[in-house]
Design a protein around this motif. Structure first.
Motif, PDB file in Angstrom:
ATOM      1  N   MET A 148       1.004  -1.107   0.078  1.00 55.75           N
ATOM      2  CA  MET A 148      -0.034   0.090   0.087  1.00 55.75           C
ATOM      3  C   MET A 148       0.974   1.337   0.039  1.00 55.75           C
ATOM      4  SD  MET A 148      -2.952  -0.621   2.848  1.00 55.75           S
ATOM      5  CE  MET A 148      -4.041   0.448   2.082  1.00 55.75           C
ATOM      6  N   ARG A 149       0.203   2.318  -0.515  1.00 51.80           N
ATOM      7  CA  ARG A 149       1.127   3.774  -0.557  1.00 51.80           C
ATOM      8  C   ARG A 149       0.275   4.300   0.877  1.00 51.80           C
ATOM      9  NH1 ARG A 149      -1.175   6.131  -5.602  1.00 51.80           N
ATOM     10  NH2 ARG A 149      -3.069   5.153  -4.989  1.00 51.80           N
ATOM     11  N   ILE A 150       1.102   4.487   1.906  1.00 52.10           N
ATOM     12  CA  ILE A 150       0.669   5.043   3.148  1.00 52.10           C
ATOM     13  C   ILE A 150       1.692   6.074   3.645  1.00 52.10           C
ATOM     14  CG2 ILE A 150       0.725   4.435   5.730  1.00 52.10           C
ATOM     15  CD1 ILE A 150       0.551   1.461   4.705  1.00 52.10           C
ATOM     16  N   ALA A 151       0.849   7.141   3.856  1.00 51.02           N
ATOM     17  CA  ALA A 151       1.567   8.627   4.418  1.00 51.02           C
ATOM     18  C   ALA A 151       1.345   8.539   5.920  1.00 51.02           C
ATOM     19  CB  ALA A 151       0.894   9.598   3.940  1.00 51.02           C
ATOM     20  N   VAL A 152       2.415   8.830   6.754  1.00 55.09           N
ATOM     21  CA  VAL A 152       2.059   9.043   7.985  1.00 55.09           C
ATOM     22  C   VAL A 152       2.194  10.429   8.379  1.00 55.09           C
ATOM     23  CG1 VAL A 152       3.443   8.471  10.474  1.00 55.09           C
ATOM     24  CG2 VAL A 152       3.342   6.757   8.498  1.00 55.09           C
ATOM     25  N   MET A 153       1.118  11.179   8.948  1.00 57.46           N
ATOM     26  CA  MET A 153       1.087  12.414   9.403  1.00 57.46           C
ATOM     27  C   MET A 153       1.490  12.607  10.547  1.00 57.46           C
ATOM     28  SD  MET A 153       0.814  15.546   7.950  1.00 57.46           S
ATOM     29  CE  MET A 153       0.461  16.993   8.252  1.00 57.46           C
ATOM     30  N   ARG A 191       6.926  -0.240  11.073  1.00 55.67           N
ATOM     31  CA  ARG A 191       6.436  -1.740  10.856  1.00 55.67           C
ATOM     32  C   ARG A 191       5.746  -1.920   9.483  1.00 55.67           C
ATOM     33  NH1 ARG A 191       9.927  -3.766  14.581  1.00 55.67           N
ATOM     34  NH2 ARG A 191       9.224  -3.716  16.812  1.00 55.67           N
ATOM     35  N   LEU A 192       5.149  -0.927   9.108  1.00 53.67           N
ATOM     36  CA  LEU A 192       4.544  -0.997   7.856  1.00 53.67           C
ATOM     37  C   LEU A 192       5.467  -0.885   6.709  1.00 53.67           C
ATOM     38  CD1 LEU A 192       1.255   0.947   8.475  1.00 53.67           C
ATOM     39  CD2 LEU A 192       1.356  -1.426   7.860  1.00 53.67           C
ATOM     40  N   ALA A 193       6.505  -0.093   6.971  1.00 50.07           N
ATOM     41  CA  ALA A 193       7.622   0.117   5.919  1.00 50.07           C
ATOM     42  C   ALA A 193       8.524  -1.225   5.800  1.00 50.07           C
ATOM     43  CB  ALA A 193       8.331   1.257   6.259  1.00 50.07           C
ATOM     44  N   GLN A 194       8.823  -1.656   7.167  1.00 48.86           N
ATOM     45  CA  GLN A 194       9.636  -2.998   7.360  1.00 48.86           C
ATOM     46  C   GLN A 194       9.114  -4.088   6.367  1.00 48.86           C
ATOM     47  OE1 GLN A 194       9.688  -3.577  11.604  1.00 48.86           O
ATOM     48  NE2 GLN A 194      11.742  -4.422  11.236  1.00 48.86           N
ATOM     49  N   SER A 195       7.560  -4.298   6.180  1.00 50.66           N
ATOM     50  CA  SER A 195       6.992  -5.230   5.511  1.00 50.66           C
ATOM     51  C   SER A 195       6.846  -5.155   3.958  1.00 50.66           C
ATOM     52  CB  SER A 195       5.745  -5.543   6.222  1.00 50.66           C
ATOM     53  OG  SER A 195       4.759  -4.574   5.921  1.00 50.66           O
ATOM     54  N   GLY A 196       7.433  -3.922   3.448  1.00 50.70           N
ATOM     55  CA  GLY A 196       7.429  -3.646   2.003  1.00 50.70           C
ATOM     56  C   GLY A 196       6.436  -2.735   1.598  1.00 50.70           C
ATOM     57  N   ASN A 197       5.707  -2.027   2.584  1.00 47.24           N
ATOM     58  CA  ASN A 197       4.718  -0.828   2.050  1.00 47.24           C
ATOM     59  C   ASN A 197       5.524   0.395   1.449  1.00 47.24           C
ATOM     60  OD1 ASN A 197       1.853  -2.044   2.431  1.00 47.24           O
ATOM     61  ND2 ASN A 197       2.989  -2.519   4.377  1.00 47.24           N
ATOM     62  N   ASP A 198       4.772   1.088   0.842  1.00 49.49           N
ATOM     63  CA  ASP A 198       5.648   2.279   0.288  1.00 49.49           C
ATOM     64  C   ASP A 198       4.923   3.580   1.397  1.00 49.49           C
ATOM     65  OD1 ASP A 198       6.361   4.669  -0.782  1.00 49.49           O
ATOM     66  OD2 ASP A 198       5.013   4.360  -2.640  1.00 49.49           O
ATOM     67  N   ALA A 233      14.812  -2.041  14.798  1.00 49.90           N
ATOM     68  CA  ALA A 233      14.589  -1.701  13.321  1.00 49.90           C
ATOM     69  C   ALA A 233      15.558  -0.385  13.172  1.00 49.90           C
ATOM     70  CB  ALA A 233      13.431  -1.528  12.744  1.00 49.90           C
ATOM     71  N   ALA A 234      16.367  -0.380  12.106  1.00 46.07           N
ATOM     72  CA  ALA A 234      17.081   0.585  11.737  1.00 46.07           C
ATOM     73  C   ALA A 234      16.679   0.805   9.940  1.00 46.07           C
ATOM     74  CB  ALA A 234      18.684   0.696  11.750  1.00 46.07           C
ATOM     75  N   LEU A 235      15.821   1.802   9.675  1.00 46.78           N
ATOM     76  CA  LEU A 235      15.496   1.819   8.229  1.00 46.78           C
ATOM     77  C   LEU A 235      15.699   3.030   7.521  1.00 46.78           C
ATOM     78  CD1 LEU A 235      11.512   0.816   9.179  1.00 46.78           C
ATOM     79  CD2 LEU A 235      13.301  -0.591   8.315  1.00 46.78           C
ATOM     80  N   LYS A 236      16.104   2.934   6.190  1.00 42.68           N
ATOM     81  CA  LYS A 236      16.066   4.019   5.542  1.00 42.68           C
ATOM     82  C   LYS A 236      14.613   4.464   5.036  1.00 42.68           C
ATOM     83  CE  LYS A 236      20.382   5.033   5.181  1.00 42.68           C
ATOM     84  NZ  LYS A 236      21.154   6.204   5.596  1.00 42.68           N
ATOM     85  N   PHE A 278      -6.284  -1.869   4.377  1.00 44.17           N
ATOM     86  CA  PHE A 278      -5.313  -1.392   5.559  1.00 44.17           C
ATOM     87  C   PHE A 278      -5.140  -2.668   6.375  1.00 44.17           C
ATOM     88  CE2 PHE A 278      -3.985   0.942   9.326  1.00 44.17           C
ATOM     89  CZ  PHE A 278      -2.811   1.272   8.983  1.00 44.17           C
ATOM     90  N   HIS A 279      -6.242  -3.506   6.876  1.00 44.84           N
ATOM     91  CA  HIS A 279      -6.072  -4.539   7.939  1.00 44.84           C
ATOM     92  C   HIS A 279      -5.178  -5.492   7.262  1.00 44.84           C
ATOM     93  CE1 HIS A 279      -7.785  -7.991  10.088  1.00 44.84           C
ATOM     94  NE2 HIS A 279      -7.500  -7.254  10.994  1.00 44.84           N
ATOM     95  N   ALA A 280      -5.277  -5.820   5.974  1.00 49.55           N
ATOM     96  CA  ALA A 280      -4.413  -6.899   5.630  1.00 49.55           C
ATOM     97  C   ALA A 280      -2.854  -6.382   5.574  1.00 49.55           C
ATOM     98  CB  ALA A 280      -4.823  -7.015   4.053  1.00 49.55           C
ATOM     99  N   ALA A 281      -2.762  -5.116   5.364  1.00 50.01           N
ATOM    100  CA  ALA A 281      -1.169  -4.769   5.044  1.00 50.01           C
ATOM    101  C   ALA A 281      -0.896  -4.521   6.614  1.00 50.01           C
ATOM    102  CB  ALA A 281      -1.318  -3.125   4.664  1.00 50.01           C
TER     103      ALA A 281
END
Length: 304
Positions: free
Chosen positions: A1-6, A18-25, A52-55, A161-164
């Motif tokens: 999914m394309r997810i924005a975190v405001m 966590r959502l980025a870790q699993s491959g979401n945009d 976690a350490a994420l770019k 979103f639940h599936a993601a």
């Protein structure tokens, strides 16, 4: 999914990671030193559920984020309307907003800006904070999301979103009555935020002292009564169950509002104890404990 975190703080930063870790945009919308750190060093997550350490992709202007399927909305309550206005460009592709804020008025407040069809409901259960720019620290074993549609047409977006979230191993629940869920949390949150902040002590001190425990439970009962008065189907034994839940919390746990007070920041009291008192008046009933808690915090609402 394309997810924005405001709002990339304790809530948005943790679940966005966590959502980025699993491959979401995932795009994080932040500001100041936190934004600079996310851009230069990435996002560091420290959690008993796994570090976690994420770019990551981080922007200041939501218009630079591109269209999103879901906006995870986690700003402080005083920024709600202005932040909702800023995320308009993110929704141009037909996306939706799920607020994970405190209180029970986010759906209506954001809906008044963006239109009710765009806004689902959500509740986050987590102890998290920005420990330093770019670093999110989560404590305890609780990191849960509950969310759901307000209108039938929103169900496909909620299910996606639940599936993601499930694919990201996030403890999550898709609720058929998200308004009730929000009020169940509000019964806990308004009371625990008000009592820990007024007393300047963590929950272990509040629940162990007979007078402070009375204050906590009385605030819960007022909030429960206001919810019932407004037609929310809150269970008869909700306050008893909520007190039992508080008895199981780590004794050192503080509300985020107490943390804001200690840091000299603004307080969400007008939308917590203050909202209980206001909604009680609107319903023709009294909420003297909540009104007193709000009155005691009022001098500090705008921070130092």
């Amino acid at each position: 999914m394309r997810i924005a975190v405001m709002g990339a703080g304790g809530v948005g930063g943790y679940f966005g990671a966590r959502l980025a870790q699993s491959g979401n945009d995932v795009t994080f919308i932040a500001r100041g030193r936190h934004l600079e750190a996310l851009r230069s060093r990435g996002l560091t997550l420290k959690s008993p559920l796994g570090d976690a350490a994420l770019k990551v992709r981080a922007v200041e202007n939501p218009a630079d984020g591109g269209a999103a399927d879901v906006v995870l909305f986690a700003v402080k309550l005083w920024d709600t309307e202005s932040a909702a206005q800023r995320i308009r460009p993110l929704l141009e592709g037909g996306g939706v907003v799920i607020p994970f804020q405190n209180g029970v008025e986010s759906i209506a407040r954001i809906g008044a800006v963006l239109g009710p069809a765009r806004v689902l409901g959500g509740a986050a259960y987590i102890a998290g904070r920005i420990a330093e720019p770019g670093v999110i620290v989560q404590t305890g074993q609780m990191a849960r999301l509950r969310f759901g549609p307000v209108l039938p047409a929103q169900r496909p977006a909620a299910q996606a979103f639940h599936a993601a979230c499930r694919a990201a191993n996030i403890d999550c629940e898709l609720s058929d009555d998200i308004v009730r869920v929000l009020w169940e949390k509000f019964v806990l949150l308004a009371a625990i935020a008000g009592t820990t902040t007024v007393t300047r002590h963590p929950v272990g001190v509040v629940r162990a002292d007979p007078d402070m425990r009375w204050l906590l439970e009385a605030a819960m009962r007022e909030t429960w009564l206001v919810g019932r008065k407004r037609g929310v189907s809150l269970a008869d034994d909700l306050v008893d169950k909520t007190i039992a839940f508080v008895d199981g919390l780590p004794p050192e746990m503080k509300s985020s509002m107490l943390g804001d007070l200690e840091a000299g920041g603004r307080l969400e009291a007008p939308w917590l104890s203050g909202a209980v008192a206001r909604m009680a008046r609107e319903g023709g009933i009294e909420a003297p404990v909540s009104r007193a808690l709000f009155a005691a915090l009022k001098p500090f609402v705008d921070g130092r």
